[in-house]
Design an enzyme around this catalytic site. Structure first.
Site, PDB file in Angstrom:
ATOM      1  N   SER A  35      23.603 -24.609  35.495  1.00 27.89           N
ATOM      2  CA  SER A  35      23.171 -25.114  34.289  1.00 27.89           C
ATOM      3  C   SER A  35      23.215 -26.675  34.162  1.00 27.89           C
ATOM      4  O   SER A  35      22.394 -27.293  34.783  1.00 27.89           O
ATOM      5  CB  SER A  35      24.593 -24.684  33.290  1.00 27.89           C
ATOM      6  OG  SER A  35      24.352 -25.088  32.094  1.00 27.89           O
ATOM      7  N   ASP A  76      19.722 -28.255  28.348  1.00 27.14           N
ATOM      8  CA  ASP A  76      20.398 -28.344  29.506  1.00 27.14           C
ATOM      9  C   ASP A  76      19.429 -27.803  30.868  1.00 27.14           C
ATOM     10  O   ASP A  76      18.383 -27.125  30.635  1.00 27.14           O
ATOM     11  CB  ASP A  76      21.700 -27.834  29.534  1.00 27.14           C
ATOM     12  CG  ASP A  76      21.759 -26.309  29.457  1.00 27.14           C
ATOM     13  OD1 ASP A  76      20.805 -25.853  29.168  1.00 27.14           O
ATOM     14  OD2 ASP A  76      22.857 -25.609  29.754  1.00 27.14           O
ATOM     15  N   ALA A  92      29.998 -26.655  20.220  1.00 26.00           N
ATOM     16  CA  ALA A  92      29.523 -28.082  19.639  1.00 26.00           C
ATOM     17  C   ALA A  92      28.592 -28.585  20.661  1.00 26.00           C
ATOM     18  O   ALA A  92      27.543 -29.207  20.336  1.00 26.00           O
ATOM     19  CB  ALA A  92      30.754 -28.971  19.561  1.00 26.00           C
ATOM     20  N   ASN A  93      28.563 -27.958  21.941  1.00 26.59           N
ATOM     21  CA  ASN A  93      27.861 -28.683  23.074  1.00 26.59           C
ATOM     22  C   ASN A  93      26.264 -27.850  22.857  1.00 26.59           C
ATOM     23  O   ASN A  93      25.302 -28.171  23.730  1.00 26.59           O
ATOM     24  CB  ASN A  93      28.196 -28.247  24.463  1.00 26.59           C
ATOM     25  CG  ASN A  93      28.250 -26.737  24.684  1.00 26.59           C
ATOM     26  OD1 ASN A  93      27.531 -26.091  24.061  1.00 26.59           O
ATOM     27  ND2 ASN A  93      29.365 -26.334  25.473  1.00 26.59           N
ATOM     28  N   GLY A 111      39.419 -25.561  32.253  1.00 25.66           N
ATOM     29  CA  GLY A 111      39.430 -24.234  33.005  1.00 25.66           C
ATOM     30  C   GLY A 111      39.292 -24.277  34.455  1.00 25.66           C
ATOM     31  O   GLY A 111      39.563 -23.263  35.078  1.00 25.66           O
ATOM     32  N   ARG A 140      42.249 -31.895  28.721  1.00 30.32           N
ATOM     33  CA  ARG A 140      41.127 -32.464  27.647  1.00 30.32           C
ATOM     34  C   ARG A 140      41.905 -32.659  26.332  1.00 30.32           C
ATOM     35  O   ARG A 140      42.587 -32.054  25.810  1.00 30.32           O
ATOM     36  CB  ARG A 140      40.146 -31.341  27.572  1.00 30.32           C
ATOM     37  CG  ARG A 140      39.275 -31.093  28.941  1.00 30.32           C
ATOM     38  CD  ARG A 140      38.142 -30.442  28.796  1.00 30.32           C
ATOM     39  NE  ARG A 140      37.678 -29.881  29.975  1.00 30.32           N
ATOM     40  CZ  ARG A 140      36.815 -30.622  30.663  1.00 30.32           C
ATOM     41  NH1 ARG A 140      36.709 -32.013  30.671  1.00 30.32           N
ATOM     42  NH2 ARG A 140      36.643 -30.183  31.852  1.00 30.32           N
TER      43      ARG A 140
END
Length: 536
Positions: A63, A275, A370-371, A493, A499
């Protein structure tokens, strides 16, 4: 099984002691450590196919990671991510030392009562990384080792492979499992929809696309021919001379809050970035003062859900439409959806699989992280609409074409781009008008290095820290000092990081709040290294 799997796996040796975890996005690490994993996931996909009596997908991709990394995702029968219990098997198999590999396989076969004489079918695809061809060959070796039938799609975007798997397992009801079938379904729906656009000029049809120097760029070129110049894409970072995801792509634009390198943006021009494997998309533009504006997953979800809500009303359909968000969704978007549009908003843990699962509970579930990773689910039921009144008929027809334009298997940058372009065209909206639906609250994301990320445990869809004791109270006290403020912390993760997210009425307040929360995490949750410095 024994001798063949053992012999074959010797050709894909596992580095002693290397441990990997199948995470939200599958396996990801430097490509040179993945050969044995790929072979073993070929074995596992073949077992999963026999268990489900359907085709399973294996996508070789990392990705938005740098070019030297690689990874793999397993795709279940309806084109969704593999079920959680099998994520456990994937981790187990990947980490089994050579001498216990066969017993690990037998263990899965027994636990799942798999009939090894069932036929098995596996679809394989890969992205454009230099290591992907070699690694997808290792997957193919694994599949053929257990006698599975193979369809190797070669270079495809991740969502295209998800789509192919869904098409095959729904026996053509969802679409045809070829690239041509994919392009035709999407482009026909797009052309039908844009017929409803009011005086749509060539200028308005122009879109700058940043292909992240990845697979998305190649596939957009293939799609272009089918669109009959209803959309005029100007492609940048097409892979001809730049490095995958380097200073470009959706993740770079979202995190850095600035345009990718290698794109020439005029004032007010609509731009978007994919992406590396084309399952995420973000939009952006520069205004006449040269200020950069980002339209991320929240803005996309808002645009699509409000459009669908209007169509449902016009078609006289009383269906519940919900937007699924994570704690990272901007507070302004949540407020706009709930208070002004009267759309149900549901909050869930971060990670696409959580959003996808939550979205399935509604008549229509719209989810976007949101990404920029997201899609719309549950729409297929309404294709059978036979509306009687003309106005209702028109709305039902628009709905049907919109449904055909959406990849319901997974988030798909190409499909999402076409949906957004169609909605803007039908509404006659500029990117600035879309942007001004609501104004994002200024926000800041930071990370804090800790000795052990498991120190932090969260509840309420990751919005509240349960442990360590007292941390949430400190966050609450800090948030109270600022207007329209909110902050939360959650463990990464994959690595020992915490974060931190903060938002407030001004950027300055958001920055200071994020820093203060970082300090609280550092002191109370076992921070390591230098203590967090204030933002400049």
């Amino acid at each position: 099984l024994d001798s063949k799997a053992s012999q074959k796996s010797m050709l894909h040796p596992k580095p002693k002691g290397l441990m990997l975890q199948y995470g939200t996005a599958g396996f990801r690490t430097t490509a040179k450590h993945l050969d044995h994993v790929m072979f073993r996931m070929g074995l596992l996909a073949t077992l999963r196919s026999r268990k489900t009596k359907s085709t399973i997908g294996v996508m070789v991709t990392a990705s938005h990671n740098p070019e030297e990394d690689n990874g793999l995702k397993l795709i279940d029968p309806m084109g969704e991510m593999v079920t959680p219990s099998w994520e456990g098997y994937a981790t187990q198999l990947a980490n089994a030392e050579q001498e216990v590999l066969c017993s690990a396989l037998k263990d899965i076969i027994e636990k799942e009562t798999i009939n090894m004489s069932e036929t098995a079918s596996v679809f394989v695809g890969r992205d454009t990384r230099p290591s992907s061809q070699r690694l997808s060959q290792a997957v193919l070796d694994g599949v053929s080792c257990l006698g599975g039938q193979i369809q190797d799609y070669g270079l495809v975007t991740t969502p295209q492979l998800h789509y192919m798997v869904r098409c095959r397992n729904t026996h053509g009801c969802y679409g045809t499992d070829t690239l041509q079938g994919y392009y035709q379904k999407l482009s026909q729906a797009f052309i039908e929809l844009t017929k409803n656009a009011r005086n749509h000029t060539d200028d308005q049809k122009r879109l700058l696309v940043d292909g992240a120097n990845g697979i998305g760029a190649l596939k957009v070129r293939e799609l272009e021919a089918c669109l009959q110049s209803e959309l005029q894409m100007v492609l940048f970072n097409d892979g001809s001379n730049g490095k995958l995801n380097y200073l470009c792509g959706a993740d770079y634009v979202k995190v850095q809050q600035k345009p990718p390198q290698g794109i020439n943006m005029g004032a007010g021009e609509r731009c978007c970035s994919f992406d590396g494997d084309a399952d995420r998309i973000v939009y952006y533009y520069n205004d006449s003062d040269g200020s950069f504006h980002l339209l991320d997953g929240d803005k996309i979800a808002t645009l699509i859900s409000t459009y669908l809500k209007e169509l449902l009303t016009q078609a006289g359909l009383n269906l519940q439409i919900a937007v699924v968000q994570t704690a990272y969704a901007n507070g302004s978007s949540t407020q706009y959806l709930e208070d002004i549009m009267k759309v149900t908003v549901s909050c869930t843990k971060t990670g696409v699989k959580h959003l996808h699962h939550a979205a399935q509970k509604f008549d229509i579930g719209v989810y976007f992280e949101a990404n920029g990773h997201g899609t719309v689910l549950q729409l297929s039921e309404f294709i059978r609409l036979k509306a009687s009144v003309d106005e209702k008929k028109h709305a039902a027809k628009l709905l049907e074409n919109t449904i055909n334009l959406i990849n319901q298997a997974t988030g798909d940058a190409i499909s999402d781009m076409l949906v957004i372009e169609a909605v803007l065209a039908i509404r006659g909206m500029t990117v600035q008008e879309w942007d001004s639906i609501y104004t994002d609250l200024p926000n800041r994301q930071l990370t804090v290095k800790v000795a052990d990320r498991r120190m932090i445990d969260t509840a309420d869809a990751e919005r509240r820290a349960v442990t360590p004791a007292g941390l949430q109270d400190s966050i609450d006290a800090l948030v109270k000092k600022y207007t329209k403020a909110r902050a939360f912390v959650r463990p990464s993760g994959t690595e020992d990081l915490v974060r931190v997210y903060a938002e407030a009425e001004t950027q300055e307040s958001a920055d200071v709040l994020a820093h203060e929360v970082s300090l609280a995490v550092y002191h109370m949750a076992g921070g390591v290294g230098e203590k967090p410095k204030p933002l400049k």
